[in-house]
Design a protein around this motif. Structure first.
Motif, PDB file in Angstrom:
ATOM      1  N   GLY A 251       0.812  -1.210   0.000  1.00 56.13           N
ATOM      2  CA  GLY A 251       0.000   0.000   0.000  1.00 56.13           C
ATOM      3  C   GLY A 251       0.843   1.257   0.000  1.00 56.13           C
ATOM      4  O   GLY A 251       0.520   2.242  -0.688  1.00 56.13           O
ATOM      5  N   THR A 252       1.926   1.246   0.769  1.00 52.60           N
ATOM      6  CA  THR A 252       2.818   2.404   0.833  1.00 52.60           C
ATOM      7  C   THR A 252       3.456   2.680  -0.519  1.00 52.60           C
ATOM      8  O   THR A 252       3.514   3.827  -0.982  1.00 52.60           O
ATOM      9  N   LEU A 253       3.934   1.638  -1.174  1.00 48.26           N
ATOM     10  CA  LEU A 253       4.568   1.801  -2.479  1.00 48.26           C
ATOM     11  C   LEU A 253       3.566   2.336  -3.510  1.00 48.26           C
ATOM     12  O   LEU A 253       3.911   3.164  -4.358  1.00 48.26           O
ATOM     13  N   LYS A 254       2.320   1.862  -3.419  1.00 46.15           N
ATOM     14  CA  LYS A 254       1.294   2.356  -4.340  1.00 46.15           C
ATOM     15  C   LYS A 254       1.012   3.840  -4.095  1.00 46.15           C
ATOM     16  O   LYS A 254       0.800   4.621  -5.034  1.00 46.15           O
ATOM     17  N   ALA A 255       1.018   4.243  -2.810  1.00 51.19           N
ATOM     18  CA  ALA A 255       0.777   5.648  -2.478  1.00 51.19           C
ATOM     19  C   ALA A 255       1.885   6.539  -3.021  1.00 51.19           C
ATOM     20  O   ALA A 255       1.627   7.609  -3.588  1.00 51.19           O
ATOM     21  N   VAL A 256       3.124   6.103  -2.843  1.00 50.71           N
ATOM     22  CA  VAL A 256       4.263   6.881  -3.335  1.00 50.71           C
ATOM     23  C   VAL A 256       4.169   7.050  -4.850  1.00 50.71           C
ATOM     24  O   VAL A 256       4.347   8.155  -5.392  1.00 50.71           O
ATOM     25  N   ARG A 257       3.863   5.952  -5.534  1.00 47.92           N
ATOM     26  CA  ARG A 257       3.788   6.001  -7.001  1.00 47.92           C
ATOM     27  C   ARG A 257       2.630   6.885  -7.464  1.00 47.92           C
ATOM     28  O   ARG A 257       2.760   7.633  -8.441  1.00 47.92           O
ATOM     29  N   SER A 258       1.491   6.820  -6.755  1.00 48.52           N
ATOM     30  CA  SER A 258       0.320   7.604  -7.182  1.00 48.52           C
ATOM     31  C   SER A 258       0.568   9.096  -7.098  1.00 48.52           C
ATOM     32  O   SER A 258      -0.062   9.882  -7.810  1.00 48.52           O
ATOM     33  N   LEU A 259       1.503   9.513  -6.229  1.00 51.72           N
ATOM     34  CA  LEU A 259       1.831  10.933  -6.081  1.00 51.72           C
ATOM     35  C   LEU A 259       2.979  11.364  -6.984  1.00 51.72           C
ATOM     36  O   LEU A 259       3.399  12.539  -6.954  1.00 51.72           O
ATOM     37  N   GLY A 260       3.490  10.435  -7.762  1.00 54.20           N
ATOM     38  CA  GLY A 260       4.592  10.761  -8.657  1.00 54.20           C
ATOM     39  C   GLY A 260       5.916  10.955  -7.939  1.00 54.20           C
ATOM     40  O   GLY A 260       6.843  11.565  -8.485  1.00 54.20           O
ATOM     41  N   LEU A 261       6.010  10.417  -6.715  1.00 54.52           N
ATOM     42  CA  LEU A 261       7.247  10.535  -5.948  1.00 54.52           C
ATOM     43  C   LEU A 261       8.159   9.348  -6.233  1.00 54.52           C
ATOM     44  O   LEU A 261       7.719   8.313  -6.746  1.00 54.52           O
ATOM     45  N   SER A 262       9.411   9.491  -5.858  1.00 50.41           N
ATOM     46  CA  SER A 262      10.396   8.450  -6.129  1.00 50.41           C
ATOM     47  C   SER A 262      11.072   8.018  -4.834  1.00 50.41           C
ATOM     48  O   SER A 262      11.404   8.844  -3.986  1.00 50.41           O
ATOM     49  N   ILE A 263      11.259   6.690  -4.683  1.00 52.21           N
ATOM     50  CA  ILE A 263      12.036   6.109  -3.579  1.00 52.21           C
ATOM     51  C   ILE A 263      13.414   5.751  -4.147  1.00 52.21           C
ATOM     52  O   ILE A 263      13.507   5.104  -5.184  1.00 52.21           O
ATOM     53  N   PRO A 264      14.502   6.173  -3.504  1.00 56.21           N
ATOM     54  CA  PRO A 264      14.606   6.930  -2.244  1.00 56.21           C
ATOM     55  C   PRO A 264      14.827   8.433  -2.456  1.00 56.21           C
ATOM     56  O   PRO A 264      15.081   9.136  -1.492  1.00 56.21           O
ATOM     57  N   ARG A 265      14.720   8.913  -3.710  1.00 52.30           N
ATOM     58  CA  ARG A 265      15.050  10.317  -3.976  1.00 52.30           C
ATOM     59  C   ARG A 265      14.172  11.268  -3.170  1.00 52.30           C
ATOM     60  O   ARG A 265      14.665  12.204  -2.529  1.00 52.30           O
ATOM     61  N   ASP A 266      12.842  11.010  -3.185  1.00 54.17           N
ATOM     62  CA  ASP A 266      11.917  11.897  -2.477  1.00 54.17           C
ATOM     63  C   ASP A 266      11.626  11.427  -1.057  1.00 54.17           C
ATOM     64  O   ASP A 266      11.347  12.242  -0.172  1.00 54.17           O
ATOM     65  N   VAL A 267      11.653  10.144  -0.829  1.00 56.06           N
ATOM     66  CA  VAL A 267      11.414   9.590   0.503  1.00 56.06           C
ATOM     67  C   VAL A 267      12.129   8.245   0.609  1.00 56.06           C
ATOM     68  O   VAL A 267      11.989   7.380  -0.262  1.00 56.06           O
ATOM     69  N   ALA A 268      12.933   8.106   1.658  1.00 59.98           N
ATOM     70  CA  ALA A 268      13.620   6.831   1.884  1.00 59.98           C
ATOM     71  C   ALA A 268      12.631   5.826   2.471  1.00 59.98           C
ATOM     72  O   ALA A 268      11.648   6.208   3.123  1.00 59.98           O
ATOM     73  N   PHE A 269      12.905   4.542   2.268  1.00 61.80           N
ATOM     74  CA  PHE A 269      11.924   3.536   2.688  1.00 61.80           C
ATOM     75  C   PHE A 269      12.612   2.252   3.146  1.00 61.80           C
ATOM     76  O   PHE A 269      13.525   1.749   2.484  1.00 61.80           O
ATOM     77  N   VAL A 270      12.133   1.733   4.304  1.00 65.11           N
ATOM     78  CA  VAL A 270      12.549   0.413   4.785  1.00 65.11           C
ATOM     79  C   VAL A 270      11.295  -0.298   5.288  1.00 65.11           C
ATOM     80  O   VAL A 270      10.280   0.348   5.583  1.00 65.11           O
ATOM     81  N   CYS A 271      11.362  -1.619   5.393  1.00 64.43           N
ATOM     82  CA  CYS A 271      10.160  -2.347   5.791  1.00 64.43           C
ATOM     83  C   CYS A 271      10.478  -3.594   6.603  1.00 64.43           C
ATOM     84  O   CYS A 271      11.547  -4.195   6.465  1.00 64.43           O
ATOM     85  N   TYR A 272       9.524  -3.944   7.447  1.00 65.55           N
ATOM     86  CA  TYR A 272       9.549  -5.217   8.167  1.00 65.55           C
ATOM     87  C   TYR A 272       8.772  -6.212   7.299  1.00 65.55           C
ATOM     88  O   TYR A 272       7.661  -5.912   6.845  1.00 65.55           O
ATOM     89  N   ASP A 273       9.322  -7.399   7.097  1.00 68.10           N
ATOM     90  CA  ASP A 273       8.835  -8.441   6.191  1.00 68.10           C
ATOM     91  C   ASP A 273       9.546  -8.296   4.858  1.00 68.10           C
ATOM     92  O   ASP A 273       9.531  -7.215   4.248  1.00 68.10           O
ATOM     93  N   ASP A 274      10.126  -9.386   4.443  1.00 68.79           N
ATOM     94  CA  ASP A 274      10.739  -9.428   3.126  1.00 68.79           C
ATOM     95  C   ASP A 274       9.792 -10.164   2.193  1.00 68.79           C
ATOM     96  O   ASP A 274       8.883 -10.877   2.640  1.00 68.79           O
ATOM     97  N   PHE A 275       9.978 -10.022   0.908  1.00 73.06           N
ATOM     98  CA  PHE A 275       9.156 -10.687  -0.089  1.00 73.06           C
ATOM     99  C   PHE A 275      10.010 -11.679  -0.864  1.00 73.06           C
ATOM    100  O   PHE A 275      11.169 -11.403  -1.180  1.00 73.06           O
ATOM    101  N   GLU A 276       9.417 -12.793  -1.217  1.00 67.88           N
ATOM    102  CA  GLU A 276      10.128 -13.744  -2.066  1.00 67.88           C
ATOM    103  C   GLU A 276      10.473 -13.097  -3.404  1.00 67.88           C
ATOM    104  O   GLU A 276      11.460 -13.418  -4.034  1.00 67.88           O
ATOM    105  N   TRP A 277       9.637 -12.140  -3.823  1.00 63.25           N
ATOM    106  CA  TRP A 277       9.828 -11.478  -5.113  1.00 63.25           C
ATOM    107  C   TRP A 277      10.244 -10.019  -4.940  1.00 63.25           C
ATOM    108  O   TRP A 277      10.027  -9.191  -5.820  1.00 63.25           O
TER     109      TRP A 277
END
Length: 332
Positions: A251-277
């Motif tokens: 959900g967070t990644l979708k929100a960032v993309r919907s606003l036209g922002l870029s990770i990590p240029r506009d906002v840095a991001f880390v998360c709990y839980d890794d994904f197989e993909w």
């Protein structure tokens, strides 16, 4: 329904001979065994496993009450538990609690009605007052998984506080001071523990908690997207984000993309839980990954010991996470 007597009549033998062939309780000559096996195949006879198990005092089934089976983490956890139990000759019956005590109680009551030999529960908020006492009153062996509570039974789950603190401190080390957190369902131990880790990291650097930077994601992709979008659209948006589970990360990644922002240029991001993909994301996600295989296998082994009536005090096992340092945090 085909009976053992039907098989015996077709094979021209006694019912006890059919039983000996099926159960290996006495040697039967090869010719007779072959006639019985042919008769079984022709009639489609199947033994009543439930009746045999109940007569022996075991059903060789285990119940698992868990939430959000569509969540990749919980799906992997179910798979890990099932594999460990299958190796021991048990069948796993799974019910979705939907993270609500009323549906959780319906699931666990249904599993108890099926006379499962043991129960594994990822408890919903309030489970210790509503669901768990009903299980323990029956004497059914019980193990809690993923979420730890102040109750008297075996428990296994991931390390939460230190892992969330580590993720937040990594952003602090990069110079961020306005770090927002996306936290999960209120009242669930993993939500509380991960938030505690976030707060401890801030306090360790002399930074007070800013309530405006706390996003209630409710462990939901849609809720997290809506709330994070509102936060990032504000004039004084944070410079970094910590998401506390994989559903909210999406959900967070979708929100960032919907606003036209870029990770990590506009906002840095880390998360709990890794994904197989997770390697498919760009940039690749810096994450604390849970050892799902160990958590699931450990829960199964703890339960099997109690089913075998092995003595010993209840165990509380924390499984460390693995820090995957990638590029979403802004490191080169």
């Amino acid at each position: 329904m085909t009976t053992m007597g039907d098989v015996a009549r077709l094979a021209g033998v006694s019912a006890s001979t059919v039983s000996h062939v099926l159960n290996g309780t006495r040697k039967v000559d090869a010719a007779t065994r072959q006639r019985v096996e042919v008769a079984i195949a022709e009639t489609g006879y199947r033994r009543n496993g439930v009746a045999r198990s109940l007569a022996a005092g075991r059903t060789h089934t285990v119940g698992l009450s868990i939430s959000a089976l569509t969540n990749p983490y919980f799906g992997s956890l179910v798979h890990a538990v099932e594999r460990a139990l299958s190796d021991a000759g048990y069948v796993l019956i799974v019910g979705d609690s939907h993270d609500a005590v009323d549906s959780e109680k319906r699931v666990t009551d249904s599993l108890l009605d099926r006379q499962v030999d043991g129960m594994i529960v990822a408890p919903a908020a309030g489970s210790e007052r509503s669901t768990l006492p009903g299980i323990t009153r029956t004497g059914t062996p019980l193990v809690l998984i993923d979420r730890m509570l102040d109750v008297d039974c075996d428990q296994v789950g991931p390390e939460n506080v230190t892992s969330a603190r580590m993720l937040t401190e990594h952003l602090l080390d990069l110079g961020h001071r306005r770090i927002a957190v996306v936290r999960g369902i209120p009242g669930i131990s993993s939500t509380t523990e991960r938030f505690d880790g976030y707060v401890a990291a801030l306090e360790g650097r002399g930074i007070g908690l800013d309530p405006s930077l706390v996003v209630e994601g409710e462990s939901s992709t849609d809720v997290a997207e809506r709330e994070v979008r509102a936060l990032l659209a504000s004039p004084n948006r944070p410079t970094a984000l910590v998401s506390m589970n994989n559903a909210m990360t999406i959900g967070t990644l979708k929100a960032v993309r919907s606003l036209g922002l870029s990770i990590p240029r506009d906002v840095a991001f880390v998360c709990y839980d890794d994904f197989e993909w997770s390697d498919l994301f760009e940039p690749k996600l810096t994450a604390a990954g849970q050892d799902v295989e160990t958590i699931g296998a450990t829960a199964a082994q703890l339960l099997l010991r109690r089913i075998r009536k092995e003595d010993g005090p209840p165990q509380r096992i924390r499984v460390p996470t693995m820090f995957h340092h990638r590029s979403s945090c802004g490191c080169s």
